[in-house]
Design an enzyme around this catalytic site. Structure first.
Site, PDB file in Angstrom:
ATOM      1  N   HIS A  79       2.233  -1.866 -10.643  1.00  0.00           N
ATOM      2  CA  HIS A  79       2.723  -0.471 -10.767  1.00  0.00           C
ATOM      3  C   HIS A  79       3.336  -0.602 -12.163  1.00  0.00           C
ATOM      4  O   HIS A  79       3.578   0.454 -12.724  1.00  0.00           O
ATOM      5  CB  HIS A  79       3.820  -0.502  -9.871  1.00  0.00           C
ATOM      6  CG  HIS A  79       3.424  -0.388  -8.480  1.00  0.00           C
ATOM      7  ND1 HIS A  79       3.569  -1.468  -7.521  1.00  0.00           N
ATOM      8  CD2 HIS A  79       2.849   0.560  -7.601  1.00  0.00           C
ATOM      9  CE1 HIS A  79       3.087  -1.321  -6.394  1.00  0.00           C
ATOM     10  NE2 HIS A  79       2.371  -0.046  -6.553  1.00  0.00           N
ATOM     11  N   CYS A 101      -1.518  -2.691 -13.861  1.00  0.00           N
ATOM     12  CA  CYS A 101      -2.972  -2.210 -14.273  1.00  0.00           C
ATOM     13  C   CYS A 101      -2.963  -1.624 -15.477  1.00  0.00           C
ATOM     14  O   CYS A 101      -2.238  -0.734 -15.912  1.00  0.00           O
ATOM     15  CB  CYS A 101      -3.295  -1.224 -12.837  1.00  0.00           C
ATOM     16  SG  CYS A 101      -4.702  -0.455 -12.941  1.00  0.00           S
ATOM     17  N   HIS A 129       9.465   5.994  -7.413  1.00  0.00           N
ATOM     18  CA  HIS A 129       8.482   4.977  -7.189  1.00  0.00           C
ATOM     19  C   HIS A 129       8.266   3.967  -8.340  1.00  0.00           C
ATOM     20  O   HIS A 129       8.541   4.353  -9.481  1.00  0.00           O
ATOM     21  CB  HIS A 129       6.995   5.885  -7.483  1.00  0.00           C
ATOM     22  CG  HIS A 129       5.827   5.091  -6.855  1.00  0.00           C
ATOM     23  ND1 HIS A 129       5.431   4.418  -7.831  1.00  0.00           N
ATOM     24  CD2 HIS A 129       5.239   5.124  -5.764  1.00  0.00           C
ATOM     25  CE1 HIS A 129       4.265   3.872  -7.109  1.00  0.00           C
ATOM     26  NE2 HIS A 129       4.141   3.965  -6.125  1.00  0.00           N
ATOM     27  N   GLU A 131       6.108   2.836 -10.295  1.00  0.00           N
ATOM     28  CA  GLU A 131       5.338   3.274 -11.422  1.00  0.00           C
ATOM     29  C   GLU A 131       6.158   4.311 -12.439  1.00  0.00           C
ATOM     30  O   GLU A 131       6.013   4.144 -13.579  1.00  0.00           O
ATOM     31  CB  GLU A 131       4.033   3.704 -11.025  1.00  0.00           C
ATOM     32  CG  GLU A 131       2.965   4.072 -12.243  1.00  0.00           C
ATOM     33  CD  GLU A 131       1.739   4.883 -11.729  1.00  0.00           C
ATOM     34  OE1 GLU A 131       1.266   4.636 -10.827  1.00  0.00           O
ATOM     35  OE2 GLU A 131       1.380   5.595 -12.819  1.00  0.00           O
ATOM     36  N   SER A 229       1.778   5.602  -2.957  1.00  0.00           N
ATOM     37  CA  SER A 229       1.528   6.761  -3.231  1.00  0.00           C
ATOM     38  C   SER A 229       0.063   7.265  -2.815  1.00  0.00           C
ATOM     39  O   SER A 229      -0.129   8.457  -2.547  1.00  0.00           O
ATOM     40  CB  SER A 229       1.996   6.904  -4.515  1.00  0.00           C
ATOM     41  OG  SER A 229       1.679   7.917  -5.279  1.00  0.00           O
ATOM     42  N   SER A 273      -4.723   0.239  -1.827  1.00  0.00           N
ATOM     43  CA  SER A 273      -4.127  -1.130  -1.801  1.00  0.00           C
ATOM     44  C   SER A 273      -4.322  -1.667  -0.361  1.00  0.00           C
ATOM     45  O   SER A 273      -3.830  -2.874  -0.066  1.00  0.00           O
ATOM     46  CB  SER A 273      -2.643  -1.237  -2.213  1.00  0.00           C
ATOM     47  OG  SER A 273      -2.034  -0.134  -1.718  1.00  0.00           O
TER      48      SER A 273
HETATM   49  S1  SF4 Z   1      -4.582   2.966  -8.297  1.00  0.00           S
HETATM   50 FE1  SF4 Z   1      -5.640   1.210  -8.803  1.00  0.00          FE
HETATM   51  S2  SF4 Z   1      -6.912   1.626 -10.654  1.00  0.00           S
HETATM   52 FE2  SF4 Z   1      -5.365   3.392 -10.265  1.00  0.00          FE
HETATM   53  S3  SF4 Z   1      -3.747   3.100 -11.573  1.00  0.00           S
HETATM   54 FE3  SF4 Z   1      -3.275   2.031  -9.486  1.00  0.00          FE
HETATM   55  S4  SF4 Z   1      -3.982   0.216  -9.577  1.00  0.00           S
HETATM   56 FE4  SF4 Z   1      -4.910   1.123 -11.468  1.00  0.00          FE
END
Ligand code: SF4
Length: 316
Positions: A79, A101, A129, A131, A229, A273
């Protein structure tokens, strides 16, 4: 006793994305390279099954860096993390590998570029969250304002309405985000957007597959974790596309069979995930109770792959 007939539509693409795949590989390769224990700050990806599997191999999951000793490697989750986290690890001379990522890192880089150009950032995302915390933590406090809804846009009080840019979390609903972006552009006509969508290919593709399935199904099951999410968004997208019963399940044991009594069509998908083994477990559970025919609904082909960081490709 004859089993009732059921057509089970299976979304494609579904499940693991390239970022999740890479993050899991990073933890596995780190354990191989440095031996156990390897510390992981935050769940590497939002899936209990994956986390438990890595724990069995020697990963230790912690919430904060101060729970890790200086002399063991630590991995940062897919994240992304605020800048202060690698900075602290460096100061403590820890070995660390960042499993953020690359599509999240792209948003971080974008935010920094806008900041250098003197723009204040509006981030469309979910409060709390990881991220969102990681992306907001790329810039000094006050430089990123979070909006979660169209209503939030009306309350925005930027430093200079002429000097704004927006970024988004990568796992949002494509349709809801488009509405928020449109509200931002109406209120701040000069707001700068990303070169290329921040919502990632995996999120977009999984939502498209659910939309394509929705007219054919009476119920939708999304395999994913309650804190994932992109999985939660798939449930919302299913409902918005007309599927009255759309439910998030972690695995087969969570299925509410009573609610599904009498259905003849079902859609199944999995968040980015959720491993395929859990999809198969759910399909098998339906085969036990129904005379199920599985049909795949394919809306996109995915061939994205991300390399693991060089430090893990080099010999120990
Ligand atoms: S869902 Fe997967 S590909 Fe998309 S940003 Fe998150 S980790 Fe990366």
């Amino acid at each position: 006793m004859t089993k009732p007939a059921l057509t089970l539509y299976l979304a494609a693409p579904r499940g693991f994305c390239a970022g999740v795949d890479r993050a899991i590989k990073i933890v596995e390769m780190a354990i191989e390279k440095w031996g156990a224990p390897v510390y992981v700050r935050h769940e590497i990806v939002h899936n209990k099954f994956v986390v438990d599997g890595l724990r069995d191999k020697g990963a230790v999951f912690v919430e904060e860096l101060d729970e890790c000793p200086n002399d063991r490697p630590v991995i940062f989750s897919a994240h992304g993390v605020p800048k202060s986290v690698p900075a602290t690890a460096k100061a403590r001379e820890m070995t660390f590998v960042d499993a953020t990522c690359p599509l999240v890192s792209k948003v971080h880089i974008e935010a920094e570029r806008h900041h250098r150009n003197g723009l204040q950032m509006v981030m469309i995302g979910h409060a709390g969250h990881p991220e969102t915390l990681g992306t907001m933590g790329q810039l000094p406090e006050g430089e990123v304002i979070l909006v979660e809804t169209v209503e939030d846009v009306a309350d925005l009080a930027p430093r200079d309405p002429e000097k704004l840019a927006f970024i988004t979390q990568t796992t949002l609903s494509v349709d809801d985000t488009a509405e928020i972006v449109s509200a931002l552009q109406t209120r701040f006509p000069s707001i700068v957007g990303p070169h290329k969508e921040d919502i990632c290919y995996a999120t977009t593709n999984r939502q498209e597959a659910v939309k394509a399935m929705a007219p054919r199904i009476e119920a939708l099951l999304v395999i994913g974790a309650p804190n994932s999410s992109n999985s939660k968004r798939l449930v919302e997208v299913g409902k918005a596309a007309g599927c009255n019963y759309a439910q998030l399940v972690q695995r087969a044991a969570d299925i509410d069979w009573r609610a599904l009594e009498g259905i003849t069509t079902l859609g199944v998908t999995a968040g980015a995930s959720a491993p395929e083994v859990l999809v198969n477990e759910v399909i098998d559970a339906f085969r036990d109770r129904f005379d199920a025919t599985v049909e795949t609904v394919t809306t996109a082909e995915e061939n994205v792959e991300f390399k693991v960081p060089r430090v893990l490709r080099e010999p120990a």
